[in-house]
Design an enzyme around this catalytic site. Structure first.
Site, PDB file in Angstrom:
ATOM      1  N   GLN A 183       0.821  -1.209   0.000  1.00 23.30           N
ATOM      2  CA  GLN A 183       0.000   0.000   0.000  1.00 23.30           C
ATOM      3  C   GLN A 183       0.856   1.260   0.000  1.00 23.30           C
ATOM      4  O   GLN A 183       0.489   2.264  -0.610  1.00 23.30           O
ATOM      5  CB  GLN A 183      -0.916  -0.008   1.228  1.00 23.30           C
ATOM      6  CG  GLN A 183      -2.122   0.903   1.110  1.00 23.30           C
ATOM      7  CD  GLN A 183      -3.211   0.320   0.229  1.00 23.30           C
ATOM      8  OE1 GLN A 183      -3.594  -0.823   0.382  1.00 23.30           O
ATOM      9  NE2 GLN A 183      -3.716   1.116  -0.701  1.00 23.30           N
ATOM     10  N   LYS A 211       1.980   1.685  -3.612  1.00 22.27           N
ATOM     11  CA  LYS A 211       0.797   1.933  -4.448  1.00 22.27           C
ATOM     12  C   LYS A 211       0.279   3.350  -4.246  1.00 22.27           C
ATOM     13  O   LYS A 211       0.016   4.075  -5.222  1.00 22.27           O
ATOM     14  CB  LYS A 211      -0.299   0.923  -4.098  1.00 22.27           C
ATOM     15  CG  LYS A 211      -1.579   1.083  -4.905  1.00 22.27           C
ATOM     16  CD  LYS A 211      -2.724   0.254  -4.341  1.00 22.27           C
ATOM     17  CE  LYS A 211      -2.395  -1.211  -4.286  1.00 22.27           C
ATOM     18  NZ  LYS A 211      -3.560  -2.026  -3.866  1.00 22.27           N
ATOM     19  N   LYS A 252      -2.590  -1.061   6.632  1.00 23.10           N
ATOM     20  CA  LYS A 252      -3.560  -2.136   6.395  1.00 23.10           C
ATOM     21  C   LYS A 252      -3.983  -2.686   7.747  1.00 23.10           C
ATOM     22  O   LYS A 252      -3.251  -2.561   8.742  1.00 23.10           O
ATOM     23  CB  LYS A 252      -2.948  -3.254   5.543  1.00 23.10           C
ATOM     24  CG  LYS A 252      -3.970  -4.034   4.732  1.00 23.10           C
ATOM     25  CD  LYS A 252      -4.464  -3.267   3.517  1.00 23.10           C
ATOM     26  CE  LYS A 252      -5.477  -4.068   2.721  1.00 23.10           C
ATOM     27  NZ  LYS A 252      -5.848  -3.389   1.473  1.00 23.10           N
ATOM     28  N   THR A 260     -11.683   0.162  -8.500  1.00 23.51           N
ATOM     29  CA  THR A 260     -10.548  -0.746  -8.706  1.00 23.51           C
ATOM     30  C   THR A 260     -10.676  -1.473 -10.035  1.00 23.51           C
ATOM     31  O   THR A 260      -9.710  -1.568 -10.804  1.00 23.51           O
ATOM     32  CB  THR A 260     -10.435  -1.759  -7.550  1.00 23.51           C
ATOM     33  OG1 THR A 260     -10.421  -1.057  -6.308  1.00 23.51           O
ATOM     34  CG2 THR A 260      -9.163  -2.582  -7.669  1.00 23.51           C
ATOM     35  N   SER A 267     -10.677   6.414  -3.159  1.00 23.36           N
ATOM     36  CA  SER A 267     -10.749   6.629  -1.709  1.00 23.36           C
ATOM     37  C   SER A 267     -10.170   8.000  -1.363  1.00 23.36           C
ATOM     38  O   SER A 267     -10.717   8.732  -0.533  1.00 23.36           O
ATOM     39  CB  SER A 267      -9.970   5.543  -0.961  1.00 23.36           C
ATOM     40  OG  SER A 267     -10.742   4.384  -0.783  1.00 23.36           O
TER      41      SER A 267
END
Length: 448
Positions: A109, A112, A124, A207, A381
């Site tokens: 993450q 990303k 996470k 996504t 998000s």
């Protein structure tokens, strides 16, 4: 030597965290060209700091089931890196959740989120709670108990969780409601919310849509496209459903879907409305699709090839692994390539084994690694956070256009970085170096 030293240290320190090892190995081995040319990263111990989370929070979650029995689960939040923004990343409710899985997801993450162009760090979390076969009231009570422990560690400018496997809009609603009761504030502390209380249009589609946008960018550079092409998609959750939806919109022919019990192949192309009815409305199993469509064949997991996944043995032009980690083995990669697959875009996180990735890179097909190809979800998000901060919602068309632009920018950044390091088809190298450089620069600038 720097990379080897880090990997040896990681193995010694966390010998049993195989998913975390896999994610770190895939990322930092591709950083070698950058690390060899710029020793400042080693001087500032950037890798040592990057692979160690800033904070790991573990907690007990006690809740009452419908029989008034006390159940105990384990919850966690790994706040990995906040160098470029508040922690951001999903919550996963699944029996497979453990420290290694959450750390691999949190590490992915970080890189990303760096690629998205938005100011978001990486995190996470989740629990080994299994929502399957639980009643609505049991899920609500668990979510409330989970938030009773998590709320003190999160906030709109501190850590903003979202959904993941086992955590959809229903669960986010229960989590958000409990947070609001605990802190007496209405704020954008979670994303993936319902539209009536601060959610964003195009979030559930993001996504899947973004993954197709990224695949189209890869193919466009090779004077190709997905239009009229047969595509295999795994999974049947949000990512898979909206990958299929976007593929149908652009004229492609998706022919597969799956769940944890098996997969379907529909030679006529997936009936999206039926799939949505089964998975979103009924919360049913994928085998029900084959019972209602004579053109479809169902294969249970026990009939999958040894060491492989039957879905990747269906001949296709493009593959979209959209279910879970390590669903695409080296055997599957060999089969896809021998059947003429020209494009793989990862909707899931780390769905391909490192050996499978090596084969895709050697074959020089269009291969979009998850941290780039599936970044559309966290991008929207981030856009939801922006809408919450301004108290002004945007239309579906505005969010989708921003998503499309972000995916184009991610591809441009990844592609240019790969070319800079003289490996123009290696988007693994491109994604990892591009994501790493931004985070590393911020870490160095902010001191130890």
């Amino acid at each position: 030597m720097y990379v080897e030293k880090i990997l040896q240290s990681l193995q010694k320190k966390y010998p049993y965290q195989k998913e975390f090892h896999q994610a770190v190995y895939e990322a930092i081995t591709s950083l070698k060209p950058l690390l060899d040319s710029d020793k400042s990263y080693e001087k500032h111990a950037v890798l040592e700091r990057l692979i160690e989370p800033e904070r790991e929070i573990f907690f007990r979650v006690c809740w009452l089931d419908d029989n008034h029995q006390i159940q105990v689960n384990r919850g966690c939040r790994v706040e990995f890196n906040s160098a470029i923004g508040p922690y951001k990343g999903g919550l996963r409710f699944h029996p497979s959740v453990n420290e290694s899985v959450i750390k691999f997801l949190g590490f992915e993450q970080v890189l990303k989120n760096s690629l998205t162009t938005l100011a978001m760090g990486g995190a996470k979390g989740g629990s080994d709670f299994d929502p399957k076969e639980k009643s609505e009231h049991e899920i609500m009570r668990f979510c409330q108990a989970f938030m009773n422990e998590l709320y003190r560690h999160i906030g709109a400018t501190t850590d903003v969780p979202a959904g993941d496997i086992g955590v959809g809009e229903r669960e986010i609603g229960y989590l958000f409601g409990q947070y609001k009761k605990l802190v007496n504030r209405f704020e954008g502390v979670l994303t993936g919310k319902g539209l009536t209380y601060g959610g964003s249009l195009c979030r559930k589609e993001a996504t899947g849509y973004g993954c197709v946008y990224f695949a189209e960018e890869m193919l466009q550079e090779r004077n190709s496209s997905l239009e009229g092409k047969v595509c295999s998609v795994s999974g049947s959750g949000n990512v898979a459903i909206y990958t299929i939806e976007k593929l149908l919109q652009i004229g492609a022919k998706p022919v597969t879907a799956s769940d944890s019990n098996g997969m379907i192949y529909d030679k006529d192309g997936i009936d999206l409305e039926l799939l949505k009815e089964i998975k979103e409305a009924r919360r049913g199993r994928i085998k029900e699709y084959a019972l209602e469509k004579t053109s479809a064949k169902y294969t249970p997991t026990e009939n999958y090839p040894k060491g492989g996944n039957a879905i990747w043995h269906v001949p296709c032009f493009a593959a979209f692994p959209s279910a879970t980690e390590n669903e695409l083995s080296v055997l599957d990669a060999k089969t896809l390539l021998s059947n003429g697959c020209k494009c793989v875009a990862e909707g899931a996180n780390m769905p391909s084994s490192n050996e499978a990735i090596e084969l895709f890179l050697q074959a020089k097909i269009s291969y979009g690694i998850g941290k780039a190809a599936n970044a559309g979800g966290v991008s929207v998000s981030g856009l939801e956070m922006a809408q919450n901060a301004s108290m002004h919602p945007w239309s579906f068309e505005v969010v989708d256009a921003k998503l499309h632009h972000i995916m184009k920018e991610i591809y441009k950044n990844v592609s240019q970085t790969a070319k800079e390091f003289k490996d123009p088809t290696n988007f693994v190298l491109g994604a990892n170096i591009a994501g790493f450089r931004k985070v590393a620069s911020a870490m160095i600038a902010q001191g130890v």
